[in-house]
Design a protein around this motif. Structure first.
Motif, mmCIF file in Angstrom:
data_model
loop_
_atom_site.group_PDB
_atom_site.id
_atom_site.type_symbol
_atom_site.label_atom_id
_atom_site.label_comp_id
_atom_site.label_asym_id
_atom_site.label_seq_id
_atom_site.Cartn_x
_atom_site.Cartn_y
_atom_site.Cartn_z
ATOM 1 N N ALA A 7 -13.649 0.821 -0.336
ATOM 2 C CA ALA A 7 -12.968 2.139 -1.141
ATOM 3 C C ALA A 7 -11.849 3.033 -0.520
ATOM 4 O O ALA A 7 -12.239 2.906 1.098
ATOM 5 C CB ALA A 7 -14.247 2.549 -1.406
ATOM 6 N N ALA A 8 -10.489 2.516 -0.506
ATOM 7 C CA ALA A 8 -9.654 3.621 0.291
ATOM 8 C C ALA A 8 -9.730 5.065 0.381
ATOM 9 O O ALA A 8 -9.637 5.611 1.495
ATOM 10 C CB ALA A 8 -8.622 3.235 -0.737
ATOM 11 N N ASN A 44 -9.895 -0.519 -2.096
ATOM 12 C CA ASN A 44 -9.481 -0.214 -3.629
ATOM 13 C C ASN A 44 -9.801 1.049 -3.527
ATOM 14 O O ASN A 44 -9.926 1.931 -2.639
ATOM 15 C CB ASN A 44 -10.841 -0.482 -4.151
ATOM 16 C CG ASN A 44 -11.116 -0.247 -5.736
ATOM 17 O OD1 ASN A 44 -10.739 -0.273 -6.804
ATOM 18 N ND2 ASN A 44 -12.782 0.186 -5.907
ATOM 19 N N LYS A 45 -9.365 1.761 -4.824
ATOM 20 C CA LYS A 45 -9.202 3.162 -5.165
ATOM 21 C C LYS A 45 -8.142 3.731 -4.989
ATOM 22 O O LYS A 45 -8.798 5.086 -4.859
ATOM 23 C CB LYS A 45 -11.101 4.219 -5.083
ATOM 24 C CG LYS A 45 -11.802 3.034 -4.716
ATOM 25 C CD LYS A 45 -13.375 4.524 -5.242
ATOM 26 C CE LYS A 45 -14.862 3.143 -5.219
ATOM 27 N NZ LYS A 45 -16.035 4.341 -5.028
ATOM 28 N N VAL A 46 -7.529 3.203 -5.002
ATOM 29 C CA VAL A 46 -6.127 3.508 -4.328
ATOM 30 C C VAL A 46 -5.582 4.931 -5.494
ATOM 31 O O VAL A 46 -4.087 5.541 -4.679
ATOM 32 C CB VAL A 46 -5.021 2.393 -3.836
ATOM 33 C CG1 VAL A 46 -5.370 1.733 -2.720
ATOM 34 C CG2 VAL A 46 -4.516 1.315 -4.942
ATOM 35 N N VAL A 53 -4.729 -6.545 -0.344
ATOM 36 C CA VAL A 53 -4.510 -6.036 -1.952
ATOM 37 C C VAL A 53 -4.813 -5.040 -2.079
ATOM 38 O O VAL A 53 -5.738 -4.650 -1.845
ATOM 39 C CB VAL A 53 -4.639 -7.444 -2.766
ATOM 40 C CG1 VAL A 53 -3.747 -6.419 -3.933
ATOM 41 C CG2 VAL A 53 -4.278 -8.431 -2.550
ATOM 42 N N GLU A 54 -3.822 -3.372 -2.240
ATOM 43 C CA GLU A 54 -4.386 -2.294 -2.737
ATOM 44 C C GLU A 54 -4.485 -2.301 -4.034
ATOM 45 O O GLU A 54 -3.603 -2.595 -5.047
ATOM 46 C CB GLU A 54 -3.037 -1.588 -2.781
ATOM 47 C CG GLU A 54 -3.599 -1.424 -0.817
ATOM 48 C CD GLU A 54 -2.413 0.186 -0.691
ATOM 49 O OE1 GLU A 54 -2.139 0.426 -1.485
ATOM 50 O OE2 GLU A 54 -1.771 -0.053 0.910
ATOM 51 N N VAL A 55 -6.065 -2.303 -4.230
ATOM 52 C CA VAL A 55 -5.488 -2.334 -5.831
ATOM 53 C C VAL A 55 -6.263 -0.873 -6.071
ATOM 54 O O VAL A 55 -7.235 -0.115 -5.241
ATOM 55 C CB VAL A 55 -6.626 -2.997 -6.717
ATOM 56 C CG1 VAL A 55 -6.358 -4.430 -6.318
ATOM 57 C CG2 VAL A 55 -7.846 -3.294 -5.598
ATOM 58 N N LYS A 113 -9.967 0.987 -11.157
ATOM 59 C CA LYS A 113 -9.762 2.273 -13.133
ATOM 60 C C LYS A 113 -8.919 2.394 -13.369
ATOM 61 O O LYS A 113 -8.606 2.400 -14.338
ATOM 62 C CB LYS A 113 -10.567 3.374 -11.758
ATOM 63 C CG LYS A 113 -10.660 4.758 -12.659
ATOM 64 C CD LYS A 113 -10.890 5.771 -12.265
ATOM 65 C CE LYS A 113 -10.646 7.089 -13.275
ATOM 66 N NZ LYS A 113 -11.008 8.164 -12.465
ATOM 67 N N ALA A 114 -7.819 2.404 -12.067
ATOM 68 C CA ALA A 114 -6.186 2.147 -13.035
ATOM 69 C C ALA A 114 -5.970 0.406 -13.415
ATOM 70 O O ALA A 114 -4.636 0.811 -14.118
ATOM 71 C CB ALA A 114 -5.911 3.234 -12.099
ATOM 72 N N GLN A 115 -6.447 -0.223 -13.006
ATOM 73 C CA GLN A 115 -6.348 -1.521 -13.401
ATOM 74 C C GLN A 115 -4.631 -2.004 -12.399
ATOM 75 O O GLN A 115 -3.793 -2.179 -13.036
ATOM 76 C CB GLN A 115 -6.311 -1.769 -14.405
ATOM 77 C CG GLN A 115 -7.324 -1.176 -15.740
ATOM 78 C CD GLN A 115 -7.841 -2.949 -16.553
ATOM 79 O OE1 GLN A 115 -6.879 -3.699 -16.461
ATOM 80 N NE2 GLN A 115 -8.507 -2.519 -16.807
ATOM 81 N N THR A 116 -4.303 -1.273 -11.325
ATOM 82 C CA THR A 116 -3.229 -1.546 -10.598
ATOM 83 C C THR A 116 -3.595 -2.691 -9.717
ATOM 84 O O THR A 116 -4.765 -3.040 -9.269
ATOM 85 C CB THR A 116 -2.865 -1.024 -9.724
ATOM 86 O OG1 THR A 116 -3.431 0.638 -10.752
ATOM 87 C CG2 THR A 116 -1.555 -0.581 -8.945
#
Ligand code: GTP
Ligand code: MG
Length: 370
Positions: free
Chosen positions: A159-160, A187-189, A220-222, A225-228
């Motif tokens: 988690a970022a 995650n959580k970017v 990978v930055e993901v 929650k926002a499905q990025t």
């Protein structure tokens, strides 16, 4: 040396344990029911009681299971099997859910309800990816301890907004010990306090060097929650899998690993199995750990009945006589007699181990008391 407990020996002869003990006493040996004796003594005793003895070594019983190599020509590419690991609350479950939801074609049968603890998605680069939802590091370690290598790639979720934490480090160590490559998912970017750069530098301390810092670990930055960037993560997995050149022979009897198993009220024992070599078919006779069965039905991750499951395919297997354990390796055998021979043998071993363990505990208790 081979040994057997008095209880087990009596069970196998269908004699009373007291009679075995009495016979040994006549020969001047004082034993308790939980004591173990060596195989030669056991054989003499059994013969004295009028039984014929057939000594079976492990190598005989287990022979032929798991050890037939495939030739290069038989090997065919197979999907990578991916496990998501990371610190508590860093978003492992959310990420698994997000990937599955993003991949569900609208109107697809079964929708987004997850049927089993594993599923397959299609990568944007083509090809399939199998995700297994391990309940945690403990399960991963347990499987590894049993020699089951189920994962090809670990996605390390960090988690970022929280950075590298104790279980992040644990996961890195697990992956390293299992010689499985990592892909870092930061995650959580989407969060305002996300600091993805900090995650990258923190990872350096644990010798994980991501590509953007000149290393060779894919990152990978993901945001689950926002499905990025979920597609980017799937692409990274496919690229990593290409490097690994994963292959298996689909045209042989199946081998696999039990990922989870439960006793279902209506359906009886249900095992979720990841097929690793060969193809599993309805009607096959399977052994897993100390249990066996005839495959009555195979159910895929969407809840659909299938007649066969090839390499990297996760399926629910119905038809076991009793529930196997997560981490048990599954093999197909030629007939039920063979299945019984193997599982009888393994059950005896299980009982003997349990007896030896309780004898040791009792022994040390007695020592403590005296
Ligand atoms: P454990 O299974 O308990 O170890 O947790 P986990 O790693 O599976 O985390 P989980 O998916 O349960 O997510 C933990 C919390 O973080 C939940 O409240 C999620 O809603 C939240 N969360 C997960 N991913 C994201 C994200 O990308 N952005 C934000 N803002 N929150 C997220
Ligand atoms: Mg979770």
């Amino acid at each position: 040396p081979e040994t057997i407990s008095i209880q087990e020996l009596a069970n196998r002869m269908a004699e009373r344990a007291v009679d075995v003990i009495r016979l040994l006493m006549k020969q001047g040996q004082m034993v308790k029911i939980t004591d173990v004796i060596d195989a030669d003594t056991a054989q003499l005793l059994a013969e004295e009681l009028g039984h014929t003895v057939r000594r079976v070594a492990e190598s005989d019983v287990e022979e032929g299971l798991f050890d037939t190599a495939d030739t290069d020509e038989e090997l065919v590419s197979r999907p990578p099997v991916v496990t998501i690991m990371g610190h508590v609350d860093h978003g492992k479950t959310s990420l698994l859910d997000a990937i599955r939801k993003a991949n569900v074609v609208s109107g697809e049968a079964g929708g987004i309800t997850q049927h089993i603890g594993a599923y397959q998605v299609t990568s944007p680069l083509g090809g399939k990816i199998t995700f297994i939802d391990t309940p945690g590091h403990a399960a991963f370690t347990a499987m590894r301890a049993r020699g089951a290598k189920v994962t090809d790639i670990v996605v390390l979720v960090v988690a970022a907004d929280d950075g590298v934490m104790p279980q992040t480090i644990e996961a890195i160590n697990h992956a390293r010990a299992a010689k499985v490559p990592l892909i870092v998912a930061i995650n959580k970017v989407d969060k305002p306090d996300a600091k993805p750069e900090r995650v990258r530098t923190e990872l350096l301390q644990y010798e994980v060097q991501v590509e953007s810092l000149g290393g060779d670990t894919l990152e990978v930055e993901v945001s689950a929650k926002a499905q990025t960037n979920l597609d980017k993560l799937l692409e990274a997995i496919t690229l990593q899998a290409e490097v690994l050149d994963l292959k298996a022979n689909p045209n042989r009897v199946a081998e696999g690993t039990v990922i989870e198993a439960k006793l279902d009220r209506g359906r009886g024992p249900v095992a979720t199995v990841l097929v690793q070599r060969g193809t599993l078919h309805v009607g096959d006779i399977v052994v897993a750990g100390a249990e066996f069965g005839r495959v009555r039905a195979l159910i895929d991750d969407k809840g659909a009945n299938v007649t066969a499951a090839g390499p990297s395919f996760p399926v629910e297997v119905l038809g076991f006589n009793s529930t196997p354990e997560a981490g048990d390796r599954l093999a197909v055998v030629e007939n039920e007699a063979r299945a019984r021979e193997i599982t009888d043998y393994r059950q005896r071993q299980k009982r003997e181990k349990a007896a030896a363990r309780s004898a040791t505990i009792r022994g040390s208790l007695e020592q403590m008391m005296s």
